[in-house]
Design a protein around this motif. Sequence first.
Motif, PDB file in Angstrom:
ATOM      1  N   UNK A 189       0.813  -1.213   0.000  1.00  0.00           N
ATOM      2  CA  UNK A 189       0.000   0.000   0.000  1.00  0.00           C
ATOM      3  C   UNK A 189       0.853   1.272   0.000  1.00  0.00           C
ATOM      4  N   UNK A 190       1.929   1.286   0.753  1.00  0.00           N
ATOM      5  CA  UNK A 190       2.768   2.487   0.826  1.00  0.00           C
ATOM      6  C   UNK A 190       3.365   2.857  -0.535  1.00  0.00           C
ATOM      7  N   UNK A 191       4.046   1.930  -1.236  1.00  0.00           N
ATOM      8  CA  UNK A 191       4.575   2.301  -2.561  1.00  0.00           C
ATOM      9  C   UNK A 191       3.468   2.618  -3.565  1.00  0.00           C
ATOM     10  N   UNK A 192       2.314   1.932  -3.418  1.00  0.00           N
ATOM     11  CA  UNK A 192       1.186   2.201  -4.303  1.00  0.00           C
ATOM     12  C   UNK A 192       0.703   3.640  -4.137  1.00  0.00           C
ATOM     13  N   UNK A 193       0.621   4.094  -2.887  1.00  0.00           N
ATOM     14  CA  UNK A 193       0.211   5.470  -2.617  1.00  0.00           C
ATOM     15  C   UNK A 193       1.235   6.473  -3.145  1.00  0.00           C
ATOM     16  N   UNK A 194       2.504   6.146  -3.001  1.00  0.00           N
ATOM     17  CA  UNK A 194       3.549   7.042  -3.506  1.00  0.00           C
ATOM     18  C   UNK A 194       3.385   7.258  -5.019  1.00  0.00           C
ATOM     19  N   UNK A 195       3.177   6.156  -5.718  1.00  0.00           N
ATOM     20  CA  UNK A 195       3.030   6.244  -7.176  1.00  0.00           C
ATOM     21  C   UNK A 195       1.759   7.004  -7.553  1.00  0.00           C
ATOM     22  N   UNK A 196       0.645   6.658  -6.892  1.00  0.00           N
ATOM     23  CA  UNK A 196      -0.638   7.300  -7.198  1.00  0.00           C
ATOM     24  C   UNK A 196      -0.587   8.803  -6.937  1.00  0.00           C
ATOM     25  N   UNK A 197       0.069   9.193  -5.843  1.00  0.00           N
ATOM     26  CA  UNK A 197       0.157  10.610  -5.498  1.00  0.00           C
ATOM     27  C   UNK A 197       0.998  11.409  -6.491  1.00  0.00           C
ATOM     28  N   UNK A 198       1.873  10.710  -7.199  1.00  0.00           N
ATOM     29  CA  UNK A 198       2.725  11.400  -8.171  1.00  0.00           C
ATOM     30  C   UNK A 198       2.109  11.520  -9.549  1.00  0.00           C
ATOM     31  N   UNK A 199       0.953  10.886  -9.738  1.00  0.00           N
ATOM     32  CA  UNK A 199       0.343  10.832 -11.073  1.00  0.00           C
ATOM     33  C   UNK A 199       0.033  12.206 -11.653  1.00  0.00           C
ATOM     34  N   UNK A 200      -0.676  13.051 -10.905  1.00  0.00           N
ATOM     35  CA  UNK A 200      -1.112  14.340 -11.428  1.00  0.00           C
ATOM     36  C   UNK A 200       0.089  15.193 -11.849  1.00  0.00           C
ATOM     37  N   UNK A 201       1.091  15.277 -10.978  1.00  0.00           N
ATOM     38  CA  UNK A 201       2.263  16.104 -11.278  1.00  0.00           C
ATOM     39  C   UNK A 201       2.992  15.590 -12.523  1.00  0.00           C
ATOM     40  N   UNK A 202       3.231  14.279 -12.576  1.00  0.00           N
ATOM     41  CA  UNK A 202       3.951  13.706 -13.715  1.00  0.00           C
ATOM     42  C   UNK A 202       3.166  13.885 -15.009  1.00  0.00           C
ATOM     43  N   UNK A 203       1.845  13.653 -14.956  1.00  0.00           N
ATOM     44  CA  UNK A 203       1.002  13.781 -16.150  1.00  0.00           C
ATOM     45  C   UNK A 203       1.016  15.208 -16.690  1.00  0.00           C
ATOM     46  N   UNK A 204       0.944  16.192 -15.790  1.00  0.00           N
ATOM     47  CA  UNK A 204       0.929  17.582 -16.226  1.00  0.00           C
ATOM     48  C   UNK A 204       2.301  18.047 -16.708  1.00  0.00           C
TER      49      UNK A 204
END
Length: 310
Positions: A189-204
């Motif tokens: 769950x911890x690495x999954x949250x790290x990746x998910x939280x970075x989605x918006x910034x990376x996508x933009x």
Amino acid sequence: MMYLSMIFFQIVAPILVLMFIGALLQKKFTFNLKTMSQLITFCFMPAAVFVNIYETSVNKEVLGQITLFIVLFIGSQMMLSAFIAKAMGLSKTESAVFKNSVVLINSGNYGIPVAQMIFVTQPIGVAIQVILVIFQNMTTYTYGLYNLISSTKSGMAIVRDFLKMPIVHALILGSLMNMLNIPIPTMLRIPLDYIANGFIAIALLILGMQLSQIEMRTMFTKTIFVSCFTRLIIGPVVALGIIYALQIDGVVAQSLLIASAFPTSRNSSSLALEYDIESATAAQTVLFSTVVSCITVTLVIYAATILFPI
């Protein structure tokens, strides 16, 4: 004016800042955009969608009404965009990107913050936006993905490419684990949250990288203008008609009407880049609709508060 400044500085401006940073980075380092897009499609995007679906608790009393509205609204946008694309004589690839730009809405990093700002004392307004995010994700990676693949392939090739997408697996797995209330081990769950939280910034950032390679004057095309007019103006008008037809009122009506006015989803650009299908046009449309929406969304918010008083 208060709504306009709040929406611009709290929602639109941060999005534009991230795009600008991405453009600067691309100008300096010249990243491989195809590889960057694959990083989004096969890593960040599936994690974000999985977490979003896994964590959402749906209010069943409101879900039926909202679901009916969403089905009617998205269905009407699909038919309208297909009709306009045909009337404009667009090619298959141009038509695919145009239809996605009208149907796929930025309900996530644009819609939820707007809802949180407007419905501070009405939590159901934010909950509705979360439900819309789920439906938009499902639409993006079913209808939106099919549009792009079918514009260059046919038959079983479409099915094979669709089933290869990790986002489809994330949607199914997230839904099942949510319904069955299956816990996720902490070490995952911890690495999954790290990746998910970075989605918006990376996508933009990647969207900004795409835009850095585009001449601004090429953004002012008939296709982009028509797309944005359909998404930002006609969309809310159609939504208002559906809301009246279903006799929805109060906070639910406000939230749904406002949600119908959000700009084109950045995911439409990410998918176009991944499949190398009119990616420049897709990126231009996202940027143009996001900038123009700071005015149109403000007007729709004002109209929603007048038409559906709480």
